[in-house]
Design a protein around this motif. Structure first.
Motif, PDB file in Angstrom:
ATOM      1  N   VAL A 181       0.858  -1.187   0.000  1.00 46.86           N
ATOM      2  CA  VAL A 181       0.000   0.000   0.000  1.00 46.86           C
ATOM      3  C   VAL A 181       0.897   1.241   0.000  1.00 46.86           C
ATOM      4  N   GLU A 182       0.640   2.148  -0.936  1.00 44.93           N
ATOM      5  CA  GLU A 182       1.425   3.393  -1.000  1.00 44.93           C
ATOM      6  C   GLU A 182       0.526   4.601  -0.772  1.00 44.93           C
ATOM      7  N   LYS A 183       1.106   5.641  -0.213  1.00 43.78           N
ATOM      8  CA  LYS A 183       0.378   6.916  -0.079  1.00 43.78           C
ATOM      9  C   LYS A 183       0.268   7.536  -1.464  1.00 43.78           C
ATOM     10  N   ASP A 184      -0.793   8.316  -1.670  1.00 43.15           N
ATOM     11  CA  ASP A 184      -1.049   8.916  -2.982  1.00 43.15           C
ATOM     12  C   ASP A 184       0.033   9.944  -3.343  1.00 43.15           C
ATOM     13  N   PHE A 185       0.933   9.534  -4.235  1.00 46.41           N
ATOM     14  CA  PHE A 185       1.960  10.464  -4.731  1.00 46.41           C
ATOM     15  C   PHE A 185       1.601  10.946  -6.125  1.00 46.41           C
ATOM     16  N   TRP A 186       0.498  10.428  -6.711  1.00 42.53           N
ATOM     17  CA  TRP A 186       0.224  10.627  -8.126  1.00 42.53           C
ATOM     18  C   TRP A 186      -0.770  11.748  -8.407  1.00 42.53           C
ATOM     19  N   THR A 187      -1.787  11.930  -7.525  1.00 40.66           N
ATOM     20  CA  THR A 187      -2.846  12.900  -7.843  1.00 40.66           C
ATOM     21  C   THR A 187      -2.264  14.316  -7.938  1.00 40.66           C
ATOM     22  N   ALA A 188      -1.536  14.725  -6.925  1.00 40.28           N
ATOM     23  CA  ALA A 188      -0.997  16.092  -6.911  1.00 40.28           C
ATOM     24  C   ALA A 188      -0.041  16.319  -8.075  1.00 40.28           C
ATOM     25  N   ARG A 189       0.611  15.251  -8.524  1.00 41.68           N
ATOM     26  CA  ARG A 189       1.547  15.392  -9.646  1.00 41.68           C
ATOM     27  C   ARG A 189       0.858  15.242 -10.992  1.00 41.68           C
ATOM     28  N   GLY A 190      -0.428  14.907 -10.971  1.00 40.22           N
ATOM     29  CA  GLY A 190      -1.182  14.734 -12.211  1.00 40.22           C
ATOM     30  C   GLY A 190      -0.665  13.584 -13.062  1.00 40.22           C
ATOM     31  N   LEU A 191      -0.208  12.510 -12.422  1.00 42.73           N
ATOM     32  CA  LEU A 191       0.358  11.380 -13.182  1.00 42.73           C
ATOM     33  C   LEU A 191      -0.739  10.540 -13.840  1.00 42.73           C
ATOM     34  N   SER A 192      -0.449  10.044 -15.037  1.00 39.74           N
ATOM     35  CA  SER A 192      -1.360   9.099 -15.697  1.00 39.74           C
ATOM     36  C   SER A 192      -1.243   7.745 -14.991  1.00 39.74           C
ATOM     37  N   ALA A 193      -2.190   6.849 -15.330  1.00 42.81           N
ATOM     38  CA  ALA A 193      -2.158   5.502 -14.728  1.00 42.81           C
ATOM     39  C   ALA A 193      -0.824   4.822 -15.028  1.00 42.81           C
ATOM     40  N   MET A 194      -0.365   4.962 -16.272  1.00 46.09           N
ATOM     41  CA  MET A 194       0.885   4.297 -16.650  1.00 46.09           C
ATOM     42  C   MET A 194       2.080   4.933 -15.955  1.00 46.09           C
ATOM     43  N   ASP A 195       2.064   6.264 -15.818  1.00 46.20           N
ATOM     44  CA  ASP A 195       3.183   6.920 -15.116  1.00 46.20           C
ATOM     45  C   ASP A 195       3.220   6.503 -13.646  1.00 46.20           C
ATOM     46  N   ARG A 196       2.021   6.371 -13.044  1.00 48.15           N
ATOM     47  CA  ARG A 196       1.963   5.902 -11.653  1.00 48.15           C
ATOM     48  C   ARG A 196       2.562   4.501 -11.551  1.00 48.15           C
ATOM     49  N   LYS A 198       4.645   2.984 -13.616  1.00 45.65           N
ATOM     50  CA  LYS A 198       6.098   2.955 -13.896  1.00 45.65           C
ATOM     51  C   LYS A 198       6.893   3.532 -12.732  1.00 45.65           C
ATOM     52  N   THR A 199       6.312   4.501 -12.044  1.00 45.14           N
ATOM     53  CA  THR A 199       7.001   5.067 -10.881  1.00 45.14           C
ATOM     54  C   THR A 199       7.150   4.006  -9.794  1.00 45.14           C
ATOM     55  N   VAL A 200       6.069   3.275  -9.535  1.00 43.28           N
ATOM     56  CA  VAL A 200       6.127   2.222  -8.506  1.00 43.28           C
ATOM     57  C   VAL A 200       7.090   1.121  -8.956  1.00 43.28           C
ATOM     58  N   ALA A 201       7.022   0.763 -10.247  1.00 40.35           N
ATOM     59  CA  ALA A 201       7.877  -0.319 -10.752  1.00 40.35           C
ATOM     60  C   ALA A 201       9.355   0.071 -10.690  1.00 40.35           C
ATOM     61  N   GLY A 202       9.637   1.376 -10.697  1.00 42.39           N
ATOM     62  CA  GLY A 202      11.023   1.848 -10.703  1.00 42.39           C
ATOM     63  C   GLY A 202      11.760   1.590  -9.404  1.00 42.39           C
ATOM     64  N   LEU A 203      11.052   1.384  -8.325  1.00 42.11           N
ATOM     65  CA  LEU A 203      11.593   1.088  -6.990  1.00 42.11           C
ATOM     66  C   LEU A 203      12.498   2.170  -6.399  1.00 42.11           C
ATOM     67  N   ASP A 204      13.536   2.604  -7.147  1.00 38.92           N
ATOM     68  CA  ASP A 204      14.514   3.496  -6.514  1.00 38.92           C
ATOM     69  C   ASP A 204      14.446   4.921  -7.049  1.00 38.92           C
ATOM     70  N   ASN A 205      13.265   5.335  -7.549  1.00 35.16           N
ATOM     71  CA  ASN A 205      13.202   6.669  -8.156  1.00 35.16           C
ATOM     72  C   ASN A 205      12.945   7.789  -7.144  1.00 35.16           C
ATOM     73  N   GLY A 206      12.640   7.433  -5.899  1.00 38.03           N
ATOM     74  CA  GLY A 206      12.519   8.456  -4.866  1.00 38.03           C
ATOM     75  C   GLY A 206      11.203   9.208  -4.849  1.00 38.03           C
ATOM     76  N   VAL A 207      10.321   8.965  -5.828  1.00 39.24           N
ATOM     77  CA  VAL A 207       9.038   9.684  -5.874  1.00 39.24           C
ATOM     78  C   VAL A 207       7.965   8.924  -5.106  1.00 39.24           C
ATOM     79  N   GLN A 208       7.982   7.623  -5.243  1.00 37.08           N
ATOM     80  CA  GLN A 208       6.920   6.830  -4.602  1.00 37.08           C
ATOM     81  C   GLN A 208       7.099   6.798  -3.084  1.00 37.08           C
ATOM     82  N   SER A 209       6.032   6.378  -2.426  1.00 32.47           N
ATOM     83  CA  SER A 209       6.091   6.312  -0.965  1.00 32.47           C
ATOM     84  C   SER A 209       6.555   4.916  -0.543  1.00 32.47           C
ATOM     85  N   PRO A 210       7.000   4.769   0.704  1.00 35.07           N
ATOM     86  CA  PRO A 210       7.345   3.423   1.157  1.00 35.07           C
ATOM     87  C   PRO A 210       6.104   2.534   1.206  1.00 35.07           C
ATOM     88  N   PHE A 211       6.318   1.238   1.050  1.00 39.04           N
ATOM     89  CA  PHE A 211       5.196   0.288   1.191  1.00 39.04           C
ATOM     90  C   PHE A 211       4.736   0.241   2.639  1.00 39.04           C
TER      91      PHE A 211
END
Ligand SMILES: [Fe+2]
Ligand SMILES: [Fe+2]
Length: 374
Positions: A181-196, A198-211
């Motif tokens: 479960v991640e905190k919403d990092f996508w709405t405020a950034r206006g990310l598309s479903a795919m960008d959200r 890919k951000t989670v799949a990236g693991l070390d990109n620093g944008v997503q929240s901890p699980f």
């Protein structure tokens, strides 16, 4: 050019086309044909060990109790892409299904440890479900972050049901959590479903929240365990490790201590997790943790160090894409602890007995690999 002198590339593309056309109608009979062909091709190139997965059952003494030990198999982290993009991971999942189907006797059930898909695409999840349908034993499934963050679990739920559940089997209580479960990092950034996704799949990109497991599921867990005696054998499945190992790769559960506190009153608890794609053993008080192998790729070990009890995998051969991958089987004893056999596809299987973690590494230490992994 004469058709008899096809380039390796052309040959590969033709074989691939045949493979995918056979995949379209995948009932049990055609599964055997397709998977045998895939296995044959790999064997011809010297990439596979010739034997199917036959874990040796080793029962340590002193189990006591009336109940018999039982086994279940695990398959995890297949990261399937759409069939037009990648066939290697599809082959690998089929190989795992073949492995488990070859077990004799059959396991009581097969547990899938999450990250069935790579980018949460409906086609990826459907393909995975279609392949897993070929298992002879009943299937239980857990969700991983790669399955979830494209459509927030819509397709996964349609295929497999709710991600949080529990069941009882031969006197053991099993709990399955959604620990990605991640905190919403996508709405405020206006990310598309795919960008959200890919951000989670990236693991070390620093944008997503901890699980995390989150307050809602922790309450669910408390209620699920309410009234159960402390002697209940308890097995928890969690995609993330349920302890804090390495934040940058989300080898991490942010509310791990709170979840562990709910489990603390039980005499002993086993936690099995996916996500880290490696042999990983840990013990925190009454909780014994074991990580699953992936069928897709092994992750390197996290750079900040490993839990003391971890039995390292051998360093994978970089020229062999299946090395460091595998599946496995787990024998649960009446005392609630479990032996795990990691079926490394290009190595000897590694067994970690419950007496090893129970003795804090003093007894039954598995043999160290020749060359430690990265
Ligand atoms: Fe994964
Ligand atoms: Fe994962």
């Amino acid at each position: 050019m004469s058709p008899r002198h096809k380039s390796i590339e052309t040959k590969h593309m033709q074989e691939r086309a045949q493979f995918f056309s056979a995949l379209k109608s995948l009932d049990r009979r055609s599964f055997l044909k397709v998977s045998a062909a895939a296995f044959g091709a790999a064997a011809a190139s010297g990439l596979v060990t010739p034997h199917a997965f036959q874990p040796v059952k080793v029962y340590a003494q002193g189990a006591g109790g009336k109940q018999e030990p039982f086994s279940f198999a695990y398959i995890s982290d297949s990261h399937l892409y759409k069939r037009t993009l990648n066939d290697r991971f599809i082959n690998a999942l089929m190989r795992a299904v073949d492995d488990v189907n070859a077990m004799d006797p059959q396991p009581d059930f097969v547990f899938y440890g999450g990250d069935l898909a790579q980018l949460g695409q409906p086609e990826e999840l459907e393909l995975g479900a279609q392949i897993l349908k070929n298992l002879k034993a009943p299937l239980r499934v857990m969700v991983g972050e790669h399955d979830w963050y494209y459509d927030m679990g819509e397709k996964w739920r349609a295929l497999f049901g709710e991600p949080t559940y529990s069941f009882d089997h031969k006197g053991v209580h099993f709990v399955v959590l959604n620990s990605v479960v991640e905190k919403d990092f996508w709405t405020a950034r206006g990310l598309s479903a795919m960008d959200r996704m890919k951000t989670v799949a990236g693991l070390d990109n620093g944008v997503q929240s901890p699980f995390s497991v989150g307050a809602e599921q922790r309450t669910w867990l408390e209620n699920d365990l309410k009234g159960k005696p402390a002697t209940t054998p308890l097995v928890v499945f969690s995609h993330s490790p349920l302890y804090k190992l390495y934040r940058n790769w989300n080898f991490w559960t942010d509310d791990a201590e709170e979840v562990q506190a709910i489990l603390r009153r039980f005499r002993q608890v086993c936690v099995f997790h996916g996500h880290t794609h490696q042999m990983l053993t840990n013990r925190i008080g009454n909780i014994h943790f074991q990580g699953f192998l992936s069928t897709a790729w092994p992750w390197p070990y996290a750079p900040q160090g490993l839990p003391e009890l971890t039995v390292q995998m051998a360093r994978p051969d970089p020229f062999n894409p299946n090395d460091g991958c595998g599946d496995g089987a787990i024998t649960v004893h009446p005392d609630g602890l479990a032996d795990i056999v990691h079926n490394l596809w290009n190595r000897n299987p590694v067994t970690i007995l419950r007496t090893y973690t129970a003795s804090n590494g003093k007894k039954d230490k598995p043999e160290a690999p020749l060359r430690r992994s990265y």
